[in-house]
Design an enzyme around this catalytic site. Structure first.
Site, PDB file in Angstrom:
ATOM      1  N   CYS A   1     -47.359  44.745  43.742  1.00 33.71           N
ATOM      2  CA  CYS A   1     -47.488  45.345  45.080  1.00 33.71           C
ATOM      3  C   CYS A   1     -46.392  46.362  45.336  1.00 33.71           C
ATOM      4  O   CYS A   1     -46.630  47.407  45.953  1.00 33.71           O
ATOM      5  CB  CYS A   1     -47.478  44.258  46.150  1.00 33.71           C
ATOM      6  SG  CYS A   1     -48.999  43.294  46.148  1.00 33.71           S
TER       7      CYS A   1
ATOM      8  N   GLU B   1     -50.718  42.610  50.471  1.00 35.70           N
ATOM      9  CA  GLU B   1     -50.174  43.965  50.615  1.00 35.70           C
ATOM     10  C   GLU B   1     -51.130  45.005  50.041  1.00 35.70           C
ATOM     11  O   GLU B   1     -51.332  46.078  50.623  1.00 35.70           O
ATOM     12  CB  GLU B   1     -48.824  44.074  49.894  1.00 35.70           C
ATOM     13  CG  GLU B   1     -47.753  43.143  50.430  1.00 35.70           C
ATOM     14  CD  GLU B   1     -47.702  41.793  49.726  1.00 35.70           C
ATOM     15  OE1 GLU B   1     -48.778  41.267  49.345  1.00 35.70           O
ATOM     16  OE2 GLU B   1     -46.607  41.263  49.553  1.00 35.70           O
TER      17      GLU B   1
ATOM     18  N   CYS C   1     -44.721  41.020  45.576  1.00 34.89           N
ATOM     19  CA  CYS C   1     -44.621  40.897  44.115  1.00 34.89           C
ATOM     20  C   CYS C   1     -44.405  42.275  43.490  1.00 34.89           C
ATOM     21  O   CYS C   1     -44.548  43.319  44.138  1.00 34.89           O
ATOM     22  CB  CYS C   1     -45.876  40.235  43.554  1.00 34.89           C
ATOM     23  SG  CYS C   1     -47.296  41.345  43.446  1.00 34.89           S
TER      24      CYS C   1
HETATM   25  N1  THU Z   1     -49.416  36.982  46.890  1.00 36.46           N
HETATM   26  C1  THU Z   1     -49.542  37.982  47.804  1.00 36.46           C
HETATM   27  O1  THU Z   1     -50.530  38.061  48.529  1.00 36.46           O
HETATM   28  N2  THU Z   1     -48.542  38.891  47.883  1.00 36.46           N
HETATM   29  C2  THU Z   1     -47.425  38.878  47.113  1.00 36.46           C
HETATM   30  O2  THU Z   1     -46.668  39.837  47.122  1.00 36.46           O
HETATM   31  C3  THU Z   1     -47.127  37.705  46.297  1.00 36.46           C
HETATM   32  C4  THU Z   1     -48.300  36.839  45.987  1.00 36.46           C
HETATM   33  C5  THU Z   1     -50.493  35.987  46.799  1.00 36.46           C
HETATM   34  C6  THU Z   1     -51.293  36.042  45.530  1.00 36.46           C
HETATM   35  C7  THU Z   1     -51.817  34.634  45.446  1.00 36.46           C
HETATM   36  O3  THU Z   1     -53.003  34.553  46.214  1.00 36.46           O
HETATM   37  C8  THU Z   1     -50.752  33.793  46.122  1.00 36.46           C
HETATM   38  O4  THU Z   1     -49.953  34.693  46.858  1.00 36.46           O
HETATM   39  C9  THU Z   1     -49.883  33.015  45.163  1.00 36.46           C
HETATM   40  O5  THU Z   1     -49.359  33.851  44.191  1.00 36.46           O
END
Ligand code: THU
Length: 138
Positions: free
Chosen positions: A95, A63, A92
């Site tokens: 983000c 994101e 998360c």
């Molecule tokens: N991750 C994302 O790309 N977006 C999120 O909102 C949650 C987590 C990724 C970060 C990491 O590369 C993997 O997911 C595991 O946490």
């Protein structure tokens, strides 16, 4: 790179674009691919994937990859983000906060890597009582 969505482009098309973006994810540590498509108010779209790092903390989520691409291309107003993962995970907290800076009313669509639509919600529902630029105006 910026592309424009057409009037008849559907959510399903955006989900497919996000799935394509997830294929570029660099995830040697988690093996958890995330793809995102951020749609600006002018209908330009920005894709993102997560990019991990051996030192872990430099990892950037899909994101925020999409967001910084859009901002660096001059966009600051956003309508929708589509996020795809294998399990339909939500953005998360970091983000959510990063997106809130520019788009507290952002529409958030969550789908899985098979293209199933799972949630259609708003950032304000994911980040209630968010802290944003207006807090620093006074
Ligand atoms: N991750 C994302 O790309 N977006 C999120 O909102 C949650 C987590 C990724 C970060 C990491 O590369 C993997 O997911 C595991 O946490």
């Amino acid at each position: 790179m910026q592309t424009m969505i057409t009037a008849d482009e559907t959510i399903a098309t955006l989900v497919n674009t996000a799935i394509e973006a997830s294929r570029n994810a660099y995830v040697p540590y988690s093996n958890y691919r995330v793809g995102a498509v951020l749609v600006a108010k002018d209908e330009s779209i920005y894709t993102g994937c997560n990019v991990e790092n051996a030192a872990f903390s430099p990892t950037i989520c899909a994101e925020r990859t999409a967001l910084v691409k859009a901002i660096s291309e001059g966009r600051r107003a956003f309508d929708t983000i589509v996020v795809v993962t294998r399990d339909g995970g939500f953005p998360c907290g970091v983000c959510r906060q990063a997106l809130y800076e520019f788009a507290p009313d952002l529409r958030v669509i969550i789908a899985d890597l098979d293209g199933r639509l799972l949630h259609d919600t708003r950032l304000a529902d994911l980040l209630p009582h968010g802290f944003g630029p207006s807090n620093l105006e006074k």
